[in-house]
Design a protein around this motif. Structure first.
Motif, short mmCIF file in Angstrom:
data_model
loop_
_atom_site.label_atom_id
_atom_site.label_comp_id
_atom_site.label_asym_id
_atom_site.label_seq_id
_atom_site.Cartn_x
_atom_site.Cartn_y
_atom_site.Cartn_z
N UNK A 1 5.15 1.55 -19.27
CA UNK A 1 4.71 0.54 -20.24
C UNK A 1 3.38 -0.07 -19.81
N UNK A 2 3.25 -0.36 -18.52
CA UNK A 2 2.00 -0.93 -18.01
C UNK A 2 0.84 0.05 -18.20
N UNK A 3 1.09 1.33 -17.96
CA UNK A 3 0.05 2.34 -18.12
C UNK A 3 -0.41 2.46 -19.57
N UNK A 4 0.50 2.17 -20.51
CA UNK A 4 0.15 2.28 -21.94
C UNK A 4 -0.76 1.16 -22.41
N UNK A 5 -0.98 0.15 -21.54
CA UNK A 5 -1.93 -0.91 -21.90
C UNK A 5 -1.39 -2.32 -21.86
N UNK A 6 -0.14 -2.52 -21.44
CA UNK A 6 0.45 -3.86 -21.37
C UNK A 6 0.32 -4.37 -19.93
N UNK A 7 -0.26 -5.55 -19.75
CA UNK A 7 -0.52 -6.04 -18.39
C UNK A 7 0.33 -7.23 -17.98
N UNK A 8 0.79 -8.04 -18.92
CA UNK A 8 1.57 -9.23 -18.60
C UNK A 8 2.99 -8.85 -18.16
N UNK B 1 4.69 14.03 -9.13
CA UNK B 1 3.84 14.53 -10.21
C UNK B 1 2.79 13.50 -10.61
N UNK B 2 3.15 12.21 -10.58
CA UNK B 2 2.19 11.15 -10.91
C UNK B 2 1.06 11.14 -9.90
N UNK B 3 1.36 11.30 -8.60
CA UNK B 3 0.32 11.33 -7.58
C UNK B 3 -0.58 12.55 -7.72
N UNK B 4 -0.02 13.67 -8.15
CA UNK B 4 -0.78 14.93 -8.17
C UNK B 4 -1.43 15.25 -9.51
N UNK B 5 -0.96 14.62 -10.60
CA UNK B 5 -1.55 14.89 -11.91
C UNK B 5 -2.18 13.65 -12.52
N UNK B 6 -1.87 12.48 -11.98
CA UNK B 6 -2.39 11.24 -12.53
C UNK B 6 -1.66 10.77 -13.77
N UNK B 7 -0.57 11.46 -14.15
CA UNK B 7 0.17 11.12 -15.36
C UNK B 7 1.66 11.40 -15.16
N UNK B 8 2.49 10.67 -15.90
CA UNK B 8 3.94 10.90 -15.85
C UNK B 8 4.40 11.88 -16.94
N UNK C 1 0.81 -1.21 0.00
CA UNK C 1 0.00 0.00 0.00
C UNK C 1 0.85 1.27 0.00
N UNK C 2 1.87 1.28 -0.88
CA UNK C 2 2.74 2.46 -1.03
C UNK C 2 2.19 3.37 -2.13
N UNK C 3 2.22 4.67 -1.90
CA UNK C 3 1.84 5.63 -2.93
C UNK C 3 2.98 5.78 -3.94
N UNK C 4 2.69 6.46 -5.06
CA UNK C 4 3.74 6.72 -6.04
C UNK C 4 4.83 7.61 -5.46
N UNK C 5 4.46 8.52 -4.57
CA UNK C 5 5.45 9.38 -3.93
C UNK C 5 6.38 8.57 -3.05
N UNK C 6 5.82 7.64 -2.27
CA UNK C 6 6.64 6.78 -1.41
C UNK C 6 7.59 5.96 -2.26
N UNK C 7 7.08 5.40 -3.37
CA UNK C 7 7.96 4.63 -4.25
C UNK C 7 9.07 5.51 -4.82
N UNK C 8 8.70 6.71 -5.29
CA UNK C 8 9.70 7.60 -5.89
C UNK C 8 10.79 7.97 -4.90
N UNK C 9 10.41 8.26 -3.65
CA UNK C 9 11.41 8.59 -2.63
C UNK C 9 12.29 7.39 -2.34
#
Length: 456
Positions: A277-284, A400-407, A51-59
Motif C-alpha cells: 500500500x505504501x509503495x502504491x503512493x500512500x504515506x500516512x 524478489x523485492x530486493x532483486x527486482x525492485x517490485x513485489x 537498516x534491514x534489507x527486504x530479504x532480512x525482513x522477509x526471513x
C-alpha cells in the motif's frame, strides 16, 4: 400440550455453547494473531531504523513459522495431556513476553531468534482451539462454528491495522522509544492479562461444564458419539485413532499439502500488504492502516456466508475450490494494477474475499477425518506443515523485492500456489469430507454400506 421440537432444543443447546465459548476464544485469538502479524506494520519504520534489507525482513517475518512447525504437534499433544485450559494459558503468557521482547532487537540475528521463539511459543494455539471445539461440536455443525471463530482473522486486521497505524503515528519518541517498539509492547499486554482469565473461564470439556445441565451434556455427548460412529463407518471400520495410523493416512498429508499451498499465498500478502500500500503512493501510517483493514471487511462477510452455506448444503470441496480460484484471480490482478492504489485495493479485496472464505470450511476437514489422539495430532500436523509456507511466502517475496525492485513477480507466484488448492481438494473423496446430519436411527445400527455408496 404441544410436543417439544427436538431440533429446536438441540439448536438452543449449541447456541448456548457458542455464546459461552466463541466470543472469548475470538478475543484470545485476536491478540495472538495481532502479535503474529504486527511485524508487517513495524516494518514501515523498524526496517529503516535498524537498516534491514527486504530479504532480512522477509526471513524474520517467515522464520516464525519454522518454530511453529517444529513445536505445533508436540504442543497439541501436551494440550491433550494437561488440558486445554492450562495449556492455552501457558501459550498466551509465553507469546506475550516474547512479543514484548521485540523492543530490544538491534541486529538481524536477534530479530531471527525472537521471531523463531515467538513461533515456538504460539505453536499449538490455533490447532489446539480447533481440536478443543471438536470436543463440543459434531462435524455437521463444525464449519459454521469454526467460521465464527476464524472470523477473528479478518477482525484482527480490521481493528488491528488502524490501531497499529495509530500507535506508529502517535508514539514516536515517547519515553525514548521508537514507535515500532511501542507497537510490540502495547499489543503484547492484553495477551498476558487474558491468560489469567483463561484459567478461570474455560472448561476442559463438556463433562466439566457446570453451566450445562445434565440433560444438555448427555445430548451433546450423544451427538459426538454419533459423529465418531459415522467416522468409523466411513473409514471402513478403521478410523485412524492412533498416531501411527494418522502418520500413515495419505489424506492427512494431502490436507497438509493443500494448506501449504494456500498459506504461501495468504501469508505472503498478509505480511507485505502495508508495504505494498505504501509503495502504491500512500504515506500516512494511519491511512495505510485503514486501507489494510478494508480487504478483511469483505473477507469477513464472505467467510461467514461460505461456511454457513457449506454446512447448509453438507458440501465441502466446492466451497474450498471456488474461493481459492477467486483469491488467485484477485491476487494476480492486484499485481497487474499495482501502480494504482484504487485498482490494486479493489483486487486485493477480491483476493481476500476468496482467500478468507475457504478457511473455516477447510479447517473443519481434519476433525471430520480423524478421531481420538489422532484428531489432536492430525489437526496439529496439517496446520504446522501448512504454516511452514508462512516462511516461504514472505521470504520469497522479500528476496524478489530486493532483486527486482517490485513485489509483482512474487505476487504472481503466490497466486499460482493459491490456485493449486482447487484441483488438490478434489483428490479427497466427497464421502469422507462432506458432513452428514444426525439420522433419526442410532448410529450404531446405521447401514455402513449406504455410507460407502455416499448416501446422506
Amino acid at each position: 400440550m404441544a410436543t417439544p421440537d427436538p431440533e429446536k432444543a438441540t439448536g438452543a443447546v449449541y447456541r448456548k455453547i457458542t455464546r459461552r465459548l466463541i466470543p472469548f476464544l475470538i478475543l484470545c485469538y485476536f491478540f495472538a494473531y495481532l502479535d503474529r502479524v504486527n511485524i508487517g506494520f513495524a516494518k514501515l519504520h523498524m526496517q529503516d531504523a535498524l537498516n534491514f534489507s527486504d530479504t532480512v525482513y522477509g526471513i524474520g517475518a517467515g522464520i516464525f513459522f519454522i518454530g511453529y512447525f517444529l513445536f505445533e504437534l508436540p504442543s497439541n499433544l501436551m494440550m491433550q495431556r494437561y488440558g486445554p485450559r492450562f495449556w492455552i494459558a501457558r501459550i498466551m503468557i509465553s507469546w506475550a513476553v516474547l512479543s514484548a521482547a521485540m523492543i530490544f532487537v538491534t541486529t538481524p540475528t536477534q530479530f531471527y531468534v525472537l521471531r523463531f521463539l515467538l513461533g515456538v511459543a504460539e505453536a499449538g494455539f490455533f490447532p489446539g482451539i480447533v481440536f478443543y471445539l471438536t470436543l463440543w461440536f459434531p462435524s455437521w455443525r463444525s464449519a459454521r462454528t469454526l467460521g465464527l471463530f476464524i472470523l477473528v482473522t479478518p477482525l484482527s486486521t480490521i481493528i488491528g491495522s488502524p490501531l497499529s497505524g495509530f500507535i506508529l503515528k502517535s508514539f514516536e519518541g515517547v519515553d525514548g522509544l521508537h514507535n515500532w517498539q511501542w507497537l510490540f509492547l502495547v499489543e503484547a499486554v492484553p495477551s498476558f492479562l487474558l491468560a489469567f482469565v483463561v484459567l478461570r473461564y474455560l472448561d476442559n470439556d463438556v463433562k466439566s461444564a457446570r453451566w450445562l445441565t445434565e440433560s444438555e451434556k448427555q445430548m451433546v455427548a450423544r451427538d459426538l458419539n454419533t459423529d465418531r460412529q459415522r467416522s468409523l463407518a466411513a473409514n471402513a471400520g478403521k478410523p485412524p485413532q492412533s498416531l501411527k495410523r494418522m502418520f500413515r493416512n495419505g489424506y492427512v498429508w494431502l490436507l497438509a499439502l493443500i494448506f501449504f499451498s494456500f498459506n504461501i499465498g495468504y501469508y505472503g500478502i498478509n505480511f507485505w500488504l502495508p508495504s505494498i500500500i505504501k509503495t502504491s503512493g500512500v504515506s500516512d501510517d494511519f491511512h495505510i492502516g485503514l486501507l489494510a483493514a478494508l480487504p478483511y471487511v469483505f473477507g469477513a462477510v464472505f467467510m461467514v456466508w461460505n461456511s454457513r452455506h457449506s454446512d447448509l448444503h453438507s458440501e465441502r470441496r466446492w466451497h474450498i475450490a471456488i474461493p481459492a480460484i477467486i483469491g488467485a484471480v484477485g491476487l494476480t490482478l492486484s499485481a497487474y494494477c499495482s501502480g494504482s492504489t484504487f485498482w490494486m485495493m479493489t483486487w486485493i479485496c477480491l483476493a481476500m474475499s476468496g482467500t478468507l472464505a475457504l478457511i473455516p470450511t477447510y479447517i473443519s476437514l481434519p476433525g471430520t477425518l480423524l478421531s481420538g489422539t489422532a484428531a489432536a495430532a492430525g489437526i496439529a500436523l496439517v496446520n504446522s506443515v501448512g504454516n511452514l509456507a508462512g516462511f516461504f511466502g514472505p521470504t520469497v517475496l522479500g528476496w524478489l523485492k530486493d532483486n527486482t525492485g517490485s513485489t509483482n513477480t512474487g505476487l504472481y507466484i503466490l497466486a499460482a500456489f493459491l490456485l493449486l488448492c482447487a484441483p488438490l481438494i478434489f483428490l479427497l473423496p466427497a464421502l469422507l469430507v462432506n458432513p452428514r446430519r444426525c439420522a433419526e436411527k442410532p448410529a450404531e445400527t446405521e447401514d455402513v454400506s449406504s455410507l460407502k455408496r455416499g448416501s446422506v
